[in-house]
Design a protein around this motif. Structure first.
Motif, PDB file in Angstrom:
ATOM      1  N   GLN A 146       0.830  -1.194   0.000  1.00 29.93           N
ATOM      2  CA  GLN A 146       0.000   0.000   0.000  1.00 29.93           C
ATOM      3  C   GLN A 146       0.868   1.248   0.000  1.00 29.93           C
ATOM      4  O   GLN A 146       1.994   1.230   0.471  1.00 29.93           O
ATOM      5  N   PHE A 147       0.309   2.295  -0.580  1.00 28.59           N
ATOM      6  CA  PHE A 147       0.913   3.623  -0.484  1.00 28.59           C
ATOM      7  C   PHE A 147       0.316   4.269   0.756  1.00 28.59           C
ATOM      8  O   PHE A 147      -0.883   4.098   1.024  1.00 28.59           O
ATOM      9  N   GLU A 148       1.134   5.004   1.504  1.00 20.87           N
ATOM     10  CA  GLU A 148       0.664   5.590   2.745  1.00 20.87           C
ATOM     11  C   GLU A 148       1.153   7.025   2.871  1.00 20.87           C
ATOM     12  O   GLU A 148       2.192   7.380   2.332  1.00 20.87           O
ATOM     13  N   LYS A 191      -4.863  15.304  -3.509  1.00 18.08           N
ATOM     14  CA  LYS A 191      -3.421  15.538  -3.418  1.00 18.08           C
ATOM     15  C   LYS A 191      -2.657  14.212  -3.248  1.00 18.08           C
ATOM     16  O   LYS A 191      -1.601  14.004  -3.846  1.00 18.08           O
ATOM     17  N   PHE A 192      -3.206  13.318  -2.427  1.00 16.49           N
ATOM     18  CA  PHE A 192      -2.601  11.998  -2.185  1.00 16.49           C
ATOM     19  C   PHE A 192      -2.553  11.191  -3.481  1.00 16.49           C
ATOM     20  O   PHE A 192      -1.514  10.646  -3.859  1.00 16.49           O
ATOM     21  N   LEU A 193      -3.677  11.135  -4.195  1.00 16.60           N
ATOM     22  CA  LEU A 193      -3.722  10.371  -5.448  1.00 16.60           C
ATOM     23  C   LEU A 193      -2.814  10.993  -6.508  1.00 16.60           C
ATOM     24  O   LEU A 193      -2.157  10.272  -7.261  1.00 16.60           O
ATOM     25  N   THR A 194      -2.729  12.306  -6.551  1.00 11.35           N
ATOM     26  CA  THR A 194      -1.827  12.970  -7.490  1.00 11.35           C
ATOM     27  C   THR A 194      -0.389  12.541  -7.226  1.00 11.35           C
ATOM     28  O   THR A 194       0.355  12.207  -8.156  1.00 11.35           O
ATOM     29  N   ILE A 224       4.258   6.827  -9.698  1.00 11.42           N
ATOM     30  CA  ILE A 224       4.207   5.694 -10.632  1.00 11.42           C
ATOM     31  C   ILE A 224       4.697   6.132 -12.016  1.00 11.42           C
ATOM     32  O   ILE A 224       5.431   5.404 -12.683  1.00 11.42           O
ATOM     33  N   GLU A 225       4.319   7.331 -12.418  1.00  8.41           N
ATOM     34  CA  GLU A 225       4.744   7.864 -13.711  1.00  8.41           C
ATOM     35  C   GLU A 225       6.266   8.013 -13.757  1.00  8.41           C
ATOM     36  O   GLU A 225       6.901   7.678 -14.758  1.00  8.41           O
ATOM     37  N   GLU A 226       6.858   8.496 -12.669  1.00  8.60           N
ATOM     38  CA  GLU A 226       8.316   8.657 -12.607  1.00  8.60           C
ATOM     39  C   GLU A 226       9.039   7.322 -12.706  1.00  8.60           C
ATOM     40  O   GLU A 226      10.100   7.226 -13.312  1.00  8.60           O
ATOM     41  N   LYS A 227       8.475   6.285 -12.085  1.00  6.55           N
ATOM     42  CA  LYS A 227       9.101   4.961 -12.133  1.00  6.55           C
ATOM     43  C   LYS A 227       9.096   4.409 -13.558  1.00  6.55           C
ATOM     44  O   LYS A 227       9.996   3.692 -13.944  1.00  6.55           O
ATOM     45  N   GLY A 228       8.049   4.741 -14.306  1.00  4.96           N
ATOM     46  CA  GLY A 228       7.936   4.278 -15.691  1.00  4.96           C
ATOM     47  C   GLY A 228       7.747   2.768 -15.786  1.00  4.96           C
ATOM     48  O   GLY A 228       7.738   2.055 -14.790  1.00  4.96           O
ATOM     49  N   ARG A 229       7.541   2.283 -17.001  1.00  6.49           N
ATOM     50  CA  ARG A 229       7.441   0.857 -17.302  1.00  6.49           C
ATOM     51  C   ARG A 229       6.306   0.128 -16.593  1.00  6.49           C
ATOM     52  O   ARG A 229       6.223  -1.085 -16.650  1.00  6.49           O
ATOM     53  N   ILE A 230       5.435   0.812 -15.895  1.00  5.54           N
ATOM     54  CA  ILE A 230       4.328   0.124 -15.231  1.00  5.54           C
ATOM     55  C   ILE A 230       3.033   0.876 -15.538  1.00  5.54           C
ATOM     56  O   ILE A 230       3.037   2.095 -15.684  1.00  5.54           O
ATOM     57  N   ARG A 231       1.955   0.143 -15.686  1.00  6.64           N
ATOM     58  CA  ARG A 231       0.664   0.732 -16.037  1.00  6.64           C
ATOM     59  C   ARG A 231      -0.279   0.650 -14.834  1.00  6.64           C
ATOM     60  O   ARG A 231      -0.227  -0.284 -14.046  1.00  6.64           O
ATOM     61  N   ILE A 232      -1.169   1.623 -14.748  1.00  7.78           N
ATOM     62  CA  ILE A 232      -2.136   1.705 -13.649  1.00  7.78           C
ATOM     63  C   ILE A 232      -3.465   1.101 -14.084  1.00  7.78           C
ATOM     64  O   ILE A 232      -3.970   1.395 -15.164  1.00  7.78           O
ATOM     65  N   PHE A 270     -10.908   9.893  -9.842  1.00  3.83           N
ATOM     66  CA  PHE A 270      -9.734  10.750  -9.936  1.00  3.83           C
ATOM     67  C   PHE A 270      -9.115  10.639 -11.328  1.00  3.83           C
ATOM     68  O   PHE A 270      -8.762  11.637 -11.950  1.00  3.83           O
ATOM     69  N   PHE A 271      -9.013   9.402 -11.829  1.00  6.48           N
ATOM     70  CA  PHE A 271      -8.409   9.197 -13.145  1.00  6.48           C
ATOM     71  C   PHE A 271      -9.208   9.915 -14.229  1.00  6.48           C
ATOM     72  O   PHE A 271      -8.648  10.592 -15.082  1.00  6.48           O
ATOM     73  N   ARG A 272     -10.539   9.763 -14.184  1.00 11.19           N
ATOM     74  CA  ARG A 272     -11.378  10.426 -15.191  1.00 11.19           C
ATOM     75  C   ARG A 272     -11.183  11.936 -15.161  1.00 11.19           C
ATOM     76  O   ARG A 272     -11.134  12.582 -16.202  1.00 11.19           O
ATOM     77  N   ALA A 273     -11.075  12.497 -13.951  1.00 13.90           N
ATOM     78  CA  ALA A 273     -10.917  13.949 -13.807  1.00 13.90           C
ATOM     79  C   ALA A 273      -9.541  14.428 -14.299  1.00 13.90           C
ATOM     80  O   ALA A 273      -9.383  15.585 -14.644  1.00 13.90           O
ATOM     81  N   ASN A 274      -8.559  13.514 -14.326  1.00  9.89           N
ATOM     82  CA  ASN A 274      -7.194  13.885 -14.711  1.00  9.89           C
ATOM     83  C   ASN A 274      -6.703  13.081 -15.909  1.00  9.89           C
ATOM     84  O   ASN A 274      -5.506  12.867 -16.080  1.00  9.89           O
ATOM     85  N   LYS A 275      -7.656  12.651 -16.736  1.00 12.39           N
ATOM     86  CA  LYS A 275      -7.356  11.744 -17.845  1.00 12.39           C
ATOM     87  C   LYS A 275      -6.291  12.289 -18.796  1.00 12.39           C
ATOM     88  O   LYS A 275      -5.400  11.561 -19.217  1.00 12.39           O
ATOM     89  N   SER A 276      -6.376  13.574 -19.117  1.00 15.07           N
ATOM     90  CA  SER A 276      -5.424  14.109 -20.087  1.00 15.07           C
ATOM     91  C   SER A 276      -3.988  14.041 -19.569  1.00 15.07           C
ATOM     92  O   SER A 276      -3.060  13.791 -20.321  1.00 15.07           O
ATOM     93  N   LYS A 277      -3.820  14.235 -18.266  1.00 13.91           N
ATOM     94  CA  LYS A 277      -2.476  14.213 -17.686  1.00 13.91           C
ATOM     95  C   LYS A 277      -1.912  12.796 -17.564  1.00 13.91           C
ATOM     96  O   LYS A 277      -0.717  12.584 -17.747  1.00 13.91           O
ATOM     97  N   TYR A 278      -2.774  11.827 -17.260  1.00 13.69           N
ATOM     98  CA  TYR A 278      -2.285  10.479 -16.937  1.00 13.69           C
ATOM     99  C   TYR A 278      -2.692   9.402 -17.942  1.00 13.69           C
ATOM    100  O   TYR A 278      -2.521   8.218 -17.662  1.00 13.69           O
ATOM    101  N   SER A 279      -3.221   9.767 -19.105  1.00 14.93           N
ATOM    102  CA  SER A 279      -3.716   8.753 -20.045  1.00 14.93           C
ATOM    103  C   SER A 279      -2.634   7.758 -20.452  1.00 14.93           C
ATOM    104  O   SER A 279      -2.936   6.592 -20.731  1.00 14.93           O
ATOM    105  N   ASP A 280      -1.361   8.172 -20.454  1.00 11.21           N
ATOM    106  CA  ASP A 280      -0.271   7.247 -20.822  1.00 11.21           C
ATOM    107  C   ASP A 280      -0.069   6.135 -19.805  1.00 11.21           C
ATOM    108  O   ASP A 280       0.610   5.162 -20.092  1.00 11.21           O
ATOM    109  N   LEU A 281      -0.628   6.290 -18.610  1.00 13.46           N
ATOM    110  CA  LEU A 281      -0.424   5.272 -17.572  1.00 13.46           C
ATOM    111  C   LEU A 281      -1.384   4.093 -17.687  1.00 13.46           C
ATOM    112  O   LEU A 281      -1.204   3.081 -17.032  1.00 13.46           O
ATOM    113  N   LEU A 282      -2.416   4.231 -18.504  1.00 13.76           N
ATOM    114  CA  LEU A 282      -3.375   3.122 -18.666  1.00 13.76           C
ATOM    115  C   LEU A 282      -2.788   2.060 -19.583  1.00 13.76           C
ATOM    116  O   LEU A 282      -2.099   2.386 -20.542  1.00 13.76           O
TER     117      LEU A 282
END
Length: 99
Positions: free
Chosen positions: A14-16, A54-57, A63-71, A81-93
């Motif tokens: 878990q992330f904490e 803020k926590f989810l961001t 996860i984005e910084e680590k790269g090579r892994i998809r959410i 949260f993802f839907r609200a920030n889709k344009s920023k994080y779409s590459d993570l799907l």
């Protein structure tokens, strides 16, 4: 709103983050270069103060910084949260997944 660090607790999967003595956590499981974000726990007080966003961001950025892994968001809060920030994080799907 105070700044905080997120911690990746590998042992508990878990992330904490601790804010004002309250613990926010997001459980996850990993398989085949995917991370399934499954269960978010946050107090009502912290939610009202805007810490969920803020926590989810911070987690998505980590996860984005680590790269090579998809959410793969599996909890309703993470999907929202993802839907609200889709344009920023779409590459993570993962390829072919739509939320």
């Amino acid at each position: 709103m105070e700044d905080f660090e997120i911690k990746n607790n590998d042992f508990l999967r878990q992330f904490e983050a601790e804010i004002d003595g309250d613990l926010i956590k997001l459980e996850y499981s990993e398989q085949e270069r995917k991370i399934f974000l499954s269960k978010l726990e946050i107090s009502e007080k912290l939610q009202e103060q805007g810490y969920q966003e803020k926590f989810l961001t911070k987690i998505f950025d980590y996860i984005e910084e680590k790269g090579r892994i998809r959410i793969v968001p599996t909890s309703k809060e993470v999907k929202k949260f993802f839907r609200a920030n889709k344009s920023k994080y779409s590459d993570l799907l993962p390829v072919g997944m739509n939320i």
